[in-house]
Scaffold this motif. Structure first.
Motif, PDB file in Angstrom:
ATOM      1  N   GLU A 100      -4.724   8.806  12.986  1.00  0.00           N
ATOM      2  CA  GLU A 100      -3.600   9.122  13.879  1.00  0.00           C
ATOM      3  C   GLU A 100      -2.414   8.181  13.685  1.00  0.00           C
ATOM      4  O   GLU A 100      -1.285   8.515  14.032  1.00  0.00           O
ATOM      5  N   ARG A 101      -2.632   6.998  13.148  1.00  0.00           N
ATOM      6  CA  ARG A 101      -1.583   5.978  13.054  1.00  0.00           C
ATOM      7  C   ARG A 101      -0.367   6.493  12.288  1.00  0.00           C
ATOM      8  O   ARG A 101      -0.479   6.987  11.164  1.00  0.00           O
ATOM      9  N   LEU A 102       0.811   6.350  12.894  1.00  0.00           N
ATOM     10  CA  LEU A 102       2.064   6.647  12.200  1.00  0.00           C
ATOM     11  C   LEU A 102       2.638   5.384  11.574  1.00  0.00           C
ATOM     12  O   LEU A 102       3.156   5.417  10.461  1.00  0.00           O
ATOM     13  N   SER A 103       2.578   4.277  12.299  1.00  0.00           N
ATOM     14  CA  SER A 103       3.009   2.990  11.776  1.00  0.00           C
ATOM     15  C   SER A 103       2.468   1.910  12.699  1.00  0.00           C
ATOM     16  O   SER A 103       2.014   2.195  13.811  1.00  0.00           O
ATOM     17  N   ALA A 104       2.541   0.662  12.242  1.00  0.00           N
ATOM     18  CA  ALA A 104       2.050  -0.443  13.070  1.00  0.00           C
ATOM     19  C   ALA A 104       2.576  -1.756  12.520  1.00  0.00           C
ATOM     20  O   ALA A 104       2.858  -1.893  11.332  1.00  0.00           O
ATOM     21  N   PRO A 118       4.462  10.422   0.545  1.00  0.00           N
ATOM     22  CA  PRO A 118       3.904   9.073   0.595  1.00  0.00           C
ATOM     23  C   PRO A 118       4.634   8.180   1.592  1.00  0.00           C
ATOM     24  O   PRO A 118       5.844   8.300   1.782  1.00  0.00           O
ATOM     25  N   THR A 119       3.875   7.296   2.217  1.00  0.00           N
ATOM     26  CA  THR A 119       4.424   6.270   3.088  1.00  0.00           C
ATOM     27  C   THR A 119       3.861   4.925   2.639  1.00  0.00           C
ATOM     28  O   THR A 119       2.883   4.866   1.891  1.00  0.00           O
ATOM     29  N   THR A 139      -3.024 -13.126   8.533  1.00  0.00           N
ATOM     30  CA  THR A 139      -2.493 -11.931   7.885  1.00  0.00           C
ATOM     31  C   THR A 139      -1.481 -11.282   8.809  1.00  0.00           C
ATOM     32  O   THR A 139      -1.759 -11.086   9.997  1.00  0.00           O
ATOM     33  N   VAL A 140      -0.303 -10.977   8.293  1.00  0.00           N
ATOM     34  CA  VAL A 140       0.704 -10.223   9.040  1.00  0.00           C
ATOM     35  C   VAL A 140       1.138  -9.045   8.185  1.00  0.00           C
ATOM     36  O   VAL A 140       1.193  -9.130   6.956  1.00  0.00           O
ATOM     37  N   GLY A 141       1.419  -7.916   8.850  1.00  0.00           N
ATOM     38  CA  GLY A 141       1.804  -6.748   8.075  1.00  0.00           C
ATOM     39  C   GLY A 141       2.503  -5.706   8.913  1.00  0.00           C
ATOM     40  O   GLY A 141       2.490  -5.744  10.147  1.00  0.00           O
ATOM     41  N   THR A 142       3.108  -4.758   8.207  1.00  0.00           N
ATOM     42  CA  THR A 142       3.789  -3.658   8.874  1.00  0.00           C
ATOM     43  C   THR A 142       3.788  -2.442   7.973  1.00  0.00           C
ATOM     44  O   THR A 142       3.778  -2.567   6.742  1.00  0.00           O
ATOM     45  N   GLY A 143       3.759  -1.244   8.594  1.00  0.00           N
ATOM     46  CA  GLY A 143       3.794  -0.018   7.818  1.00  0.00           C
ATOM     47  C   GLY A 143       2.761   0.984   8.285  1.00  0.00           C
ATOM     48  O   GLY A 143       2.186   0.859   9.369  1.00  0.00           O
ATOM     49  N   THR A 144       2.500   1.970   7.445  1.00  0.00           N
ATOM     50  CA  THR A 144       1.639   3.087   7.832  1.00  0.00           C
ATOM     51  C   THR A 144       0.192   2.905   7.396  1.00  0.00           C
ATOM     52  O   THR A 144      -0.726   3.273   8.124  1.00  0.00           O
ATOM     53  N   ALA A 145      -0.031   2.372   6.214  1.00  0.00           N
ATOM     54  CA  ALA A 145      -1.393   2.262   5.686  1.00  0.00           C
ATOM     55  C   ALA A 145      -2.026   0.960   6.140  1.00  0.00           C
ATOM     56  O   ALA A 145      -1.406  -0.092   6.094  1.00  0.00           O
ATOM     57  N   PRO A 146      -3.282   0.991   6.589  1.00  0.00           N
ATOM     58  CA  PRO A 146      -3.954  -0.251   6.991  1.00  0.00           C
ATOM     59  C   PRO A 146      -4.407  -1.036   5.765  1.00  0.00           C
ATOM     60  O   PRO A 146      -4.614  -0.476   4.691  1.00  0.00           O
ATOM     61  N   ASP A 147      -4.566  -2.355   5.918  1.00  0.00           N
ATOM     62  CA  ASP A 147      -5.113  -3.150   4.826  1.00  0.00           C
ATOM     63  C   ASP A 147      -6.618  -3.332   4.978  1.00  0.00           C
ATOM     64  O   ASP A 147      -7.260  -3.949   4.137  1.00  0.00           O
ATOM     65  N   GLU A 148      -7.190  -2.795   6.064  1.00  0.00           N
ATOM     66  CA  GLU A 148      -8.633  -2.754   6.244  1.00  0.00           C
ATOM     67  C   GLU A 148      -9.077  -1.299   6.136  1.00  0.00           C
ATOM     68  O   GLU A 148      -8.310  -0.378   6.432  1.00  0.00           O
ATOM     69  N   PRO A 149     -10.338  -1.032   5.746  1.00  0.00           N
ATOM     70  CA  PRO A 149     -10.769   0.370   5.583  1.00  0.00           C
ATOM     71  C   PRO A 149     -10.692   1.167   6.877  1.00  0.00           C
ATOM     72  O   PRO A 149     -10.895   0.642   7.972  1.00  0.00           O
ATOM     73  N   TYR A 151       0.844  -1.197   0.000  1.00  0.00           N
ATOM     74  CA  TYR A 151       0.000   0.000   0.000  1.00  0.00           C
ATOM     75  C   TYR A 151       0.874   1.239   0.000  1.00  0.00           C
ATOM     76  O   TYR A 151       1.944   1.259   0.625  1.00  0.00           O
ATOM     77  N   VAL A 152       0.413   2.290  -0.670  1.00  0.00           N
ATOM     78  CA  VAL A 152       1.066   3.593  -0.629  1.00  0.00           C
ATOM     79  C   VAL A 152       0.042   4.602  -0.130  1.00  0.00           C
ATOM     80  O   VAL A 152      -1.010   4.789  -0.745  1.00  0.00           O
ATOM     81  N   TYR A 153       0.351   5.198   0.994  1.00  0.00           N
ATOM     82  CA  TYR A 153      -0.530   6.158   1.668  1.00  0.00           C
ATOM     83  C   TYR A 153      -0.019   7.557   1.324  1.00  0.00           C
ATOM     84  O   TYR A 153       1.082   7.937   1.711  1.00  0.00           O
ATOM     85  N   PHE A 154      -0.810   8.331   0.587  1.00  0.00           N
ATOM     86  CA  PHE A 154      -0.373   9.644   0.110  1.00  0.00           C
ATOM     87  C   PHE A 154      -0.701  10.701   1.164  1.00  0.00           C
ATOM     88  O   PHE A 154      -1.758  11.335   1.147  1.00  0.00           O
ATOM     89  N   LYS A 155       0.250  10.920   2.082  1.00  0.00           N
ATOM     90  CA  LYS A 155       0.069  11.891   3.148  1.00  0.00           C
ATOM     91  C   LYS A 155       0.528  13.275   2.694  1.00  0.00           C
ATOM     92  O   LYS A 155       1.240  13.422   1.692  1.00  0.00           O
ATOM     93  N   ASP A 156       0.134  14.285   3.484  1.00  0.00           N
ATOM     94  CA  ASP A 156       0.501  15.667   3.135  1.00  0.00           C
ATOM     95  C   ASP A 156       2.011  15.871   3.113  1.00  0.00           C
ATOM     96  O   ASP A 156       2.533  16.668   2.316  1.00  0.00           O
ATOM     97  N   ASP A 157       2.734  15.161   3.989  1.00  0.00           N
ATOM     98  CA  ASP A 157       4.184  15.328   4.057  1.00  0.00           C
ATOM     99  C   ASP A 157       4.922  14.296   3.202  1.00  0.00           C
ATOM    100  O   ASP A 157       6.130  14.103   3.367  1.00  0.00           O
TER     101      ASP A 157
END
Length: 270
Positions: free
Chosen positions: A216-220, A177-178, A198-208, A169-175
């Motif tokens: 608020e999430r920065l990473s997880a 992409p993450t 399911t296992v994952g890591t990063g800024t964008a969730p794979d659920e809506p 996933y690519v999350y297009f944030k104001d500062d």
């Protein structure tokens, strides 16, 4: 057949279709459905978010579709303004067949409230490849107090009774992409029933995003288990649970828990 011939192309193709349409691969034409989910954490304040859902689905000649209503309840201990708020969201989704080699997922949801996204939309398209492989690409859109776009790209593989996928996933944030990355593994027990991890890591969730505070999430780093079970010929159940170690502010982390259960009852069989 796949037990005797694991590389049989026709059987792999059938398994691919079954996996892709796992929600509606059973001989159900029209159904009613109800569900419950929750998502909670306790840092830096206590938040409990729960959703009660109800709706129905139907399989058309072009593919299955569903629509329903979600009732969300948010409880927080935020000082000096603790909250207990309830609001509604209306949603619709469809899985149209575009061709023998292409499928799609379409979704739209609207809420007049303050915590659900005012608008949520999604589009994802699959390209079927030989030997049980598939690719997909999509875009998710949300509007809370601003526009949010998250794109996704996946590669999938069906092997006998198993389905695996790697999705980015690519999350297009104001500062800027993450990114985030998720791995899925699913084991089928028959045409529809499965167990998935399911296992994952990063800024964008794979659920809506369900609620505004999700932004608020920065990473997880997260792990989830899910299962689809046939309780009878007419009654199906989806159940799941998950845990995330989530960074909600710079170098500040919290534990986050989620769970869900959904029932589908067939009111008309094919």
């Amino acid at each position: 057949l796949l037990i005797r011939e694991p590389d049989n192309a026709d059987a792999l193709s059938a398994r691919r279709d079954i996996a892709l349409w796992s929600k509606d691969a059973s001989p159900i034409s029209t159904d009613i459905r109800a569900g419950y989910s929750f998502d909670t954490f306790s840092e830096p304040y206590s938040r409990f978010w729960q959703i009660f859902s109800a709706g129905g689905g139907h399989r058309f000649s072009w593919g299955p579709a569903a629509a329903g209503i979600n009732i969300g309840n948010l409880r927080t201990t935020t000082e000096p303004d603790p909250r207990n708020v309830t609001e509604v969201q209306f949603e619709a989704e469809a899985w149209p067949t575009l061709s023998d080699k292409n499928y799609a997922y379409l979704a739209y949801a609207f809420s007049p409230g303050d915590y659900f996204p005012s608008h949520r939309a999604a589009l994802e398209v699959w390209q079927v490849l030989p030997k049980g492989w598939a690719l997909s690409a999509g875009l998710n859109y949300y509007y809370f107090d601003r526009n949010i776009f998250i794109s996704c790209l996946s590669i999938e593989k069906y092997i006998s009774k198993f389905w695996f996928s790697a999705k980015g996933y690519v999350y297009f944030k104001d500062d800027g992409p993450t990114t985030s990355f998720y791995l899925n593994g699913r084991r089928y027990f028959n045409n529809t029933d499965y167990l998935q991890i399911t296992v994952g890591t990063g800024t964008a969730p794979d659920e809506p995003f369900d609620v505004q505070t999700d932004v608020e999430r920065l990473s997880a780093t997260s792990i989830r288990l899910a299962s689809y079970i046939s309780l009878s010929g007419r009654v199906k159940m989806r159940i799941g649970a998950g845990y995330s170690r989530e960074e909600y502010a710079e170098s500040l982390w919290r534990n986050r828990f989620e769970g869900n259960i959904n029932f589908i009852y067939a009111i008309k069989m094919k």
